[in-house]
Write a protein that holds these residues in place. Structure first.
Motif, PDB file in Angstrom:
ATOM      1  N   GLU A   1       0.842  -1.194   0.000  1.00 34.77           N
ATOM      2  CA  GLU A   1       0.000   0.000   0.000  1.00 34.77           C
ATOM      3  C   GLU A   1       0.879   1.246   0.000  1.00 34.77           C
ATOM      4  O   GLU A   1       1.847   1.336   0.741  1.00 34.77           O
ATOM      5  N   ASN A   2       0.544   2.193  -0.860  1.00 34.68           N
ATOM      6  CA  ASN A   2       1.229   3.494  -0.888  1.00 34.68           C
ATOM      7  C   ASN A   2       2.752   3.396  -0.964  1.00 34.68           C
ATOM      8  O   ASN A   2       3.463   4.127  -0.275  1.00 34.68           O
ATOM      9  N   GLY A   3       3.251   2.463  -1.778  1.00 37.63           N
ATOM     10  CA  GLY A   3       4.705   2.398  -1.984  1.00 37.63           C
ATOM     11  C   GLY A   3       5.479   1.647  -0.924  1.00 37.63           C
ATOM     12  O   GLY A   3       6.715   1.621  -0.951  1.00 37.63           O
ATOM     13  N   VAL A   4       4.766   1.059   0.047  1.00 36.48           N
ATOM     14  CA  VAL A   4       5.453   0.239   1.056  1.00 36.48           C
ATOM     15  C   VAL A   4       4.778  -1.128   1.123  1.00 36.48           C
ATOM     16  O   VAL A   4       3.663  -1.314   0.640  1.00 36.48           O
ATOM     17  N   ILE A   5       5.489  -2.071   1.745  1.00 36.36           N
ATOM     18  CA  ILE A   5       4.895  -3.375   2.060  1.00 36.36           C
ATOM     19  C   ILE A   5       4.844  -3.493   3.576  1.00 36.36           C
ATOM     20  O   ILE A   5       5.841  -3.232   4.252  1.00 36.36           O
ATOM     21  N   LYS A   6       3.668  -3.886   4.095  1.00 40.03           N
ATOM     22  CA  LYS A   6       3.504  -4.022   5.547  1.00 40.03           C
ATOM     23  C   LYS A   6       3.142  -5.455   5.893  1.00 40.03           C
ATOM     24  O   LYS A   6       2.129  -5.978   5.427  1.00 40.03           O
ATOM     25  N   ALA A   7       3.976  -6.072   6.713  1.00 41.67           N
ATOM     26  CA  ALA A   7       3.631  -7.365   7.310  1.00 41.67           C
ATOM     27  C   ALA A   7       3.121  -7.046   8.716  1.00 41.67           C
ATOM     28  O   ALA A   7       3.902  -6.684   9.598  1.00 41.67           O
ATOM     29  N   LYS A   8       1.807  -7.142   8.905  1.00 43.15           N
ATOM     30  CA  LYS A   8       1.179  -6.577  10.106  1.00 43.15           C
ATOM     31  C   LYS A   8       0.916  -7.621  11.183  1.00 43.15           C
ATOM     32  O   LYS A   8       0.556  -8.757  10.878  1.00 43.15           O
ATOM     33  N   SER A   9       1.095  -7.178  12.430  1.00 38.63           N
ATOM     34  CA  SER A   9       0.686  -7.942  13.619  1.00 38.63           C
ATOM     35  C   SER A   9       1.150  -9.400  13.568  1.00 38.63           C
ATOM     36  O   SER A   9       0.356 -10.332  13.682  1.00 38.63           O
ATOM     37  N   ILE A  10       2.467  -9.569  13.404  1.00 32.64           N
ATOM     38  CA  ILE A  10       3.058 -10.912  13.456  1.00 32.64           C
ATOM     39  C   ILE A  10       3.286 -11.265  14.929  1.00 32.64           C
ATOM     40  O   ILE A  10       3.927 -10.504  15.654  1.00 32.64           O
ATOM     41  N   ARG A  11       2.757 -12.396  15.356  1.00 32.68           N
ATOM     42  CA  ARG A  11       2.963 -12.797  16.756  1.00 32.68           C
ATOM     43  C   ARG A  11       4.370 -13.382  16.911  1.00 32.68           C
ATOM     44  O   ARG A  11       4.689 -14.395  16.301  1.00 32.68           O
ATOM     45  N   TYR A  12       5.207 -12.712  17.735  1.00 32.94           N
ATOM     46  CA  TYR A  12       6.584 -13.177  17.919  1.00 32.94           C
ATOM     47  C   TYR A  12       6.749 -14.035  19.174  1.00 32.94           C
ATOM     48  O   TYR A  12       7.735 -14.755  19.333  1.00 32.94           O
ATOM     49  N   ALA A  13       5.793 -13.941  20.110  1.00 26.81           N
ATOM     50  CA  ALA A  13       5.865 -14.726  21.355  1.00 26.81           C
ATOM     51  C   ALA A  13       4.462 -14.876  21.922  1.00 26.81           C
ATOM     52  O   ALA A  13       3.519 -14.218  21.469  1.00 26.81           O
TER      53      ALA A  13
END
Length: 443
Positions: A24-36
């Protein structure tokens, strides 16, 4: 056109698994990845590799919290329907430029949000890094962690303190192991925090278990004047909230603890930040050792630390806005100066001097207001719209009431460039263009 119609995705192959992201809008967002994940009052456990594609939730997860009317006036209304309360709040969001060269290693900035260790989350519209990411060709990772009773108040083995710090450390391990799959350089990681987020970062410098997880830090408006002699207050607050530990409804917990805050007023100004990192418990040292620890670790991390000239103005001057005469304003300005000095300025100066004496590479800055008739000046949080330029998100902010958006854009672009230069190299060149509102020097 709705965003749904404009829905473009990208899949990242990582050691953690396949991660679906949005373009979106020239960026890539990987959102709300659960790390723990975590159980209540337990340390976080890392999430293991998944063979299934990891997708983002519809709503942004947030730690249970009570919405602050003051922060809503300062920054803007919280659209609660866009958030999902989650007591185990270990999530991160990665934003990177949509187009990067193959095998490119971009500098990584890890955003640790503020909010008095009590409110907020990593992934808010008012801290959307998209403009900064595109402009400076960097990656920004925003981290959410446990807050309040869940993350920053403890006193024994059953309810240990500093769990939010352990969450952040777990996030940094995840970033170290996975960020190269997103085009990031795992050997060039800068922690960037504002307010309590800056305080957390200052304490990560002296935490156990952070070796090789980051190289630099940017500390904005950390209330380091609140860090000392908190033991009695924390212990009393801990005891008074003991009855809440088994409450099933986390929102009831956040409603209930606030009734005890007036009884802590006897501890002075620091009561305005009832939650904080706690010395004498892992991963931190004893309080009396902290100063020496910063000096000993000074050669490990590059530091950029600073504040806004009128940090406390919004709190002091807008309590009963419109009721003050000119004489009152003079008195208020004196209160703002004194409180800004004691909570932010003097402690930052002492920190910087000590760090430089330890051989550390450290820069200090102050942001001023140069707009006439700007009643609150350069108050707490005024640095945020400069870095996270997002006019729609900031349009109702009381903080920017007398500030033209063009002023934010012009100064913000120069500030973002300097902060990115520091993240890339650990230095700020004498030749780099500075915004008019900034004073900066190497200590």
């Amino acid at each position: 056109m709705t965003s749904q119609q404009n829905f473009r995705t990208h899949t990242f192959q990582t050691p953690f698994g396949k991660i679906l992201a949005l373009k979106e809008n020239g960026v890539i967002k990987a959102k709300s990845i659960r790390y723990a994940t975590s159980e209540r009052y337990q340390r976080p456990a890392p999430v293991e590799y998944s063979s299934l594609e990891i997708t983002f939730p519809d709503k942004t997860p947030v730690c249970p919290q009570k919405i602050s009317p003051l922060l809503e006036r300062l920054i803007g209304k919280t659209e609660v329907e866009k958030f999902q309360v989650d007591e185990s709040t270990q999530y991160l969001t990665i934003t990177r430029p949509e187009v990067i060269d193959e095998n490119e290693n971009l500098p990584v900035v890890v955003w640790i949000h503020g909010g008095s260790y009590e409110v907020g989350c990593g992934d808010l519209p008012t801290s959307d890094p998209s403009v900064w990411v595109k402009e400076q060709n960097i990656i920004v990772v925003a981290v959410s962690y446990r807050l309040g009773l869940f993350g920053f108040l403890g006193g024994d083995e059953k309810r240990p303190p500093n769990l939010g710090l352990f969450d952040i450390i777990e996030a940094l391990k995840w970033i170290k192991n996975n960020i190269e799959s997103f085009g990031g350089n795992s050997e060039n990681i800068t922690l960037f925090g504002q307010s309590s987020g800056g305080d957390a970062i200052a304490h990560l410098i002296i935490s156990e278990g952070v070796e090789n997880l980051f190289q630099r830090v940017i500390i904005q408006s950390a209330p380091l004047g609140f860090r000392l002699k908190r033991g009695k207050m924390s212990h009393e607050f801990f005891q008074k909230t003991e009855f809440l530990k088994d409450e099933e409804d986390p929102l009831k917990m956040t409603e209930s603890y606030t009734e005890f805050l007036p009884s802590l007023m006897k501890y002075g100004l620091k009561t305005s930040m009832p939650f904080c990192t706690q010395y004498d418990y892992p991963p931190l040292c004893r309080e009396e050792e902290s100063f020496q620890k910063w000096k000993e670790n000074a050669e490990k991390y590059d530091v950029l630390i600073g504040l806004n000239h009128d940090e406390t103005a919004f709190y002091v001057k807008t309590a009963e806005e419109g009721l003050y005469t000119y004489l009152h304003e003079k008195i208020l300005n004196r209160i703002v100066r004194k409180t800004t000095e004691s909570i932010y300025e003097k402690p930052a100066n002492i920190f910087a001097q000590n760090y430089a004496e330890g051989g550390g590479n450290i820069y200090q800055f102050t942001i001023h207001s140069n707009i006439k008739n700007n009643y609150i000046g350069a108050s707490h949080c005024v640095d945020l719209p400069l870095i996270f330029e997002n006019e729609i998100a900031w349009k109702d902010s009381g903080l920017l009431k007398d500030v033209p958006w063009k002023h934010v854009q012009e100064n913000g672009k120069k500030l973002r460039s300097l902060w990115a230069e520091f993240a890339r190299t650990g230095k700020i060149s004498e030749d780099s263009e500075r915004p008019e509102i900034l004073e900066i020097r190497k200590v």
